[in-house]
Scaffold this active site. Structure first.
Site, PDB file in Angstrom:
ATOM      1  N   ARG A  15       0.839  -1.198   0.000  1.00 38.15           N
ATOM      2  CA  ARG A  15       0.000   0.000   0.000  1.00 38.15           C
ATOM      3  C   ARG A  15       0.878   1.255   0.000  1.00 38.15           C
ATOM      4  O   ARG A  15       2.082   1.196   0.252  1.00 38.15           O
ATOM      5  CB  ARG A  15      -0.913   0.002   1.232  1.00 38.15           C
ATOM      6  CG  ARG A  15      -2.011  -1.046   1.208  1.00 38.15           C
ATOM      7  CD  ARG A  15      -2.755  -1.129   2.525  1.00 38.15           C
ATOM      8  NE  ARG A  15      -1.945  -1.721   3.584  1.00 38.15           N
ATOM      9  CZ  ARG A  15      -2.370  -1.943   4.833  1.00 38.15           C
ATOM     10  NH1 ARG A  15      -3.595  -1.579   5.169  1.00 38.15           N
ATOM     11  NH2 ARG A  15      -1.581  -2.499   5.720  1.00 38.15           N
ATOM     12  N   LYS A  75       1.508   2.055   7.336  1.00 36.76           N
ATOM     13  CA  LYS A  75       1.849   1.295   8.537  1.00 36.76           C
ATOM     14  C   LYS A  75       2.793   2.079   9.438  1.00 36.76           C
ATOM     15  O   LYS A  75       3.414   3.059   9.031  1.00 36.76           O
ATOM     16  CB  LYS A  75       2.484  -0.043   8.145  1.00 36.76           C
ATOM     17  CG  LYS A  75       1.506  -1.014   7.502  1.00 36.76           C
ATOM     18  CD  LYS A  75       0.306  -1.330   8.402  1.00 36.76           C
ATOM     19  CE  LYS A  75       0.703  -2.108   9.649  1.00 36.76           C
ATOM     20  NZ  LYS A  75      -0.492  -2.368  10.518  1.00 36.76           N
ATOM     21  N   TYR A  94      -1.298   4.439  10.547  1.00 37.77           N
ATOM     22  CA  TYR A  94      -1.680   3.470  11.578  1.00 37.77           C
ATOM     23  C   TYR A  94      -0.493   3.278  12.511  1.00 37.77           C
ATOM     24  O   TYR A  94       0.635   3.038  12.057  1.00 37.77           O
ATOM     25  CB  TYR A  94      -2.043   2.117  10.947  1.00 37.77           C
ATOM     26  CG  TYR A  94      -3.356   2.111  10.200  1.00 37.77           C
ATOM     27  CD1 TYR A  94      -4.558   2.302  10.866  1.00 37.77           C
ATOM     28  CD2 TYR A  94      -3.387   1.908   8.822  1.00 37.77           C
ATOM     29  CE1 TYR A  94      -5.765   2.305  10.179  1.00 37.77           C
ATOM     30  CE2 TYR A  94      -4.591   1.909   8.127  1.00 37.77           C
ATOM     31  CZ  TYR A  94      -5.777   2.110   8.808  1.00 37.77           C
ATOM     32  OH  TYR A  94      -6.960   2.108   8.131  1.00 37.77           O
ATOM     33  N   HIS A  96      -0.956   1.743  16.216  1.00 32.17           N
ATOM     34  CA  HIS A  96      -1.175   0.573  17.089  1.00 32.17           C
ATOM     35  C   HIS A  96      -0.118   0.518  18.193  1.00 32.17           C
ATOM     36  O   HIS A  96       0.650  -0.435  18.310  1.00 32.17           O
ATOM     37  CB  HIS A  96      -1.159  -0.720  16.252  1.00 32.17           C
ATOM     38  CG  HIS A  96      -2.193  -0.768  15.176  1.00 32.17           C
ATOM     39  ND1 HIS A  96      -3.542  -0.855  15.440  1.00 32.17           N
ATOM     40  CD2 HIS A  96      -2.082  -0.717  13.819  1.00 32.17           C
ATOM     41  CE1 HIS A  96      -4.219  -0.872  14.306  1.00 32.17           C
ATOM     42  NE2 HIS A  96      -3.356  -0.775  13.310  1.00 32.17           N
ATOM     43  N   GLU A 118      -6.165   4.787  13.521  1.00 30.66           N
ATOM     44  CA  GLU A 118      -7.104   3.874  14.175  1.00 30.66           C
ATOM     45  C   GLU A 118      -7.860   4.478  15.350  1.00 30.66           C
ATOM     46  O   GLU A 118      -8.798   3.857  15.865  1.00 30.66           O
ATOM     47  CB  GLU A 118      -6.391   2.588  14.627  1.00 30.66           C
ATOM     48  CG  GLU A 118      -5.441   2.743  15.796  1.00 30.66           C
ATOM     49  CD  GLU A 118      -4.029   3.109  15.381  1.00 30.66           C
ATOM     50  OE1 GLU A 118      -3.139   3.040  16.249  1.00 30.66           O
ATOM     51  OE2 GLU A 118      -3.814   3.457  14.199  1.00 30.66           O
ATOM     52  N   ASP A 270      -2.795  -6.653  15.299  1.00 31.37           N
ATOM     53  CA  ASP A 270      -2.199  -5.317  15.339  1.00 31.37           C
ATOM     54  C   ASP A 270      -2.244  -4.724  16.746  1.00 31.37           C
ATOM     55  O   ASP A 270      -1.388  -3.916  17.109  1.00 31.37           O
ATOM     56  CB  ASP A 270      -2.928  -4.371  14.385  1.00 31.37           C
ATOM     57  CG  ASP A 270      -2.370  -4.422  12.971  1.00 31.37           C
ATOM     58  OD1 ASP A 270      -1.162  -4.625  12.829  1.00 31.37           O
ATOM     59  OD2 ASP A 270      -3.143  -4.275  12.018  1.00 31.37           O
TER      60      ASP A 270
END
Length: 372
Positions: A15, A75, A94, A96, A118, A270
């Site tokens: 991505r 990510k 993201y 996490h 998120e 995750d």
């Protein structure tokens, strides 16, 4: 504002943070966008596409991280990338953080503003930037689970749909949210018998209305989770506590009692995973076996379908990226409480309580850290 798009470096992560149409929107508003060469190739987006949209192509990540004021990724920044961050930069991706002390401490030390996709909220209380990837991962869950059930892959040798005269597989889905409901949709379409376990009666009612008698809905208790996991062929877990570590619903004892060759697809990995036996895996080595149970715990599942995932993600991140670029960090976060909910770290302070609680770190309210 100078916006930077690096190439993702996580294992088999194809991505990319922004698509050319978003770059064009930024460029038309007077912002400068730099894109690492090859960043979009995995999603079928060429350097020429980005150049035509108004981006400047740069040869490697050092220039992106060295020059950009706002870094937009998919990510979390890996250790090598975190070394390139500098105080005052904004990173939007993201993160996490709750199960990841090393990343959290590095972002604190770097002095950056770290906004997590998120935990950004909507006026309805949903998580709009997490939802599209939860949809993708949920829909992938039965597919990868079906493959893991093949005997050659360590599974029970069970066909999800069965055949006339032979029962279909028993699929148990933990959590009836976005990921879980999408997993149920696909598992039903593949012909499996589906049970969804959730602790929220309203969620169970919604699923019963959506799917009718095609699925079973069960209230989540320790006893029901244990019982249904033990009888299952495939368990797909999509349980989520926003920003916090995932609850450990599947104990090691339950795993030991499951049928040999059963598969667990832990979409919650995750955030640390829903099984005590879960640990992060990669697309290169997606599975491992504990007590004859196959575990699929890939932390970037949607990266496997990069083109679909990239466009789905950009559809929802676009307005927030434009707000950060147009208004600057402090004003954008100050004016929009939903974007502010995404702020996890700011200038060395942890500003998201669930992260601070999970890692036992001091917590500072976002408003105080931003001096609003």
């Amino acid at each position: 504002m100078l916006v930077g798009i690096p190439k993702e470096t996580k294992d088999h992560e194809y991505r990319v943070g922004l698509v050319p149409s978003t770059v064009r929107e930024l460029a038309q508003k007077g912002h400068q966008v730099i894109v690492e060469t090859g960043a979009g190739l995995g999603a079928g987006l060429t350097d020429g596409d980005y150049a035509a949209a108004g981006a400047e192509l740069v040869a490697g990540p050092d220039e992106v991280f060295g020059r950009a004021e706002l870094i937009v990724k998919v990510k979390e920044p890996l250790a090598d990338e975190r070394k390139k961050l500098k105080a005052g930069q904004i990173i939007f991706t993201y993160l996490h953080l709750a199960p990841d002390r090393a990343q959290t401490e590095d972002l604190i030390a770097a002095g950056v503003t770290a906004i997590a996709y998120e935990t950004v909220t909507s006026p309805l209380g949903t998580l709009p930037l997490l939802a599209p990837m939860s949809e993708v991962a949920g829909r992938m869950g039965p597919h990868v689970g079906a493959n893991c059930l093949h005997k050659a892959n360590g599974g029970r040798g069970v066909l999800l749909a069965g055949v006339p005269g032979v029962p279909s597989a028993d699929v148990v889905i933990l959590g009836g949210g976005v990921a879980g409901s999408n997993a149920a949709l696909i598992a039903l379409g593949m012909g499996a018998g589906v049970t969804v376990v959730d602790r929220n009666p309203d969620v169970l009612r919604r699923l019963a209305t959506q799917f009718g008698t095609a699925i079973r809905t069960v209230m989540s208790t320790r006893e029901t989770v244990e019982a249904f996991c033990r009888r299952s062929d495939l368990v797909v877990s999509g349980v989520l506590v926003p920003g916090a570590a995932a609850p450990k619903l599947i104990s090691a004892e339950t795993v030991k009692a499951m049928k040999p060759g059963t598969v667990i697809v832990d979409i919650a990995i995750d955030q640390g995973g829903s099984a005590e036996t879960s640990r992060p895996t990669t697309h290169s080595e997606p599975t491992y076996v504990v007590d004859d149970v196959v575990h699929y715990c890939v932390t970037n599942m949607p990266g496997a379908v990069a083109r679909t995932s990239t466009f789905a993600l950009n559809n929802v991140t676009l307005p927030f990226v434009l707000a950060l670029a147009d208004k600057g960090c402090r004003r954008a976060l100050g004016e929009d409480p939903h974007l502010r909910a995404g702020l996890n770290i700011h200038e060395g302070k942890v500003t998201y309580k669930a992260v601070a609680d999970a890692l036992k770190l001091p917590y500072t309210k976002a408003e105080a850290a931003l001096r609003l």
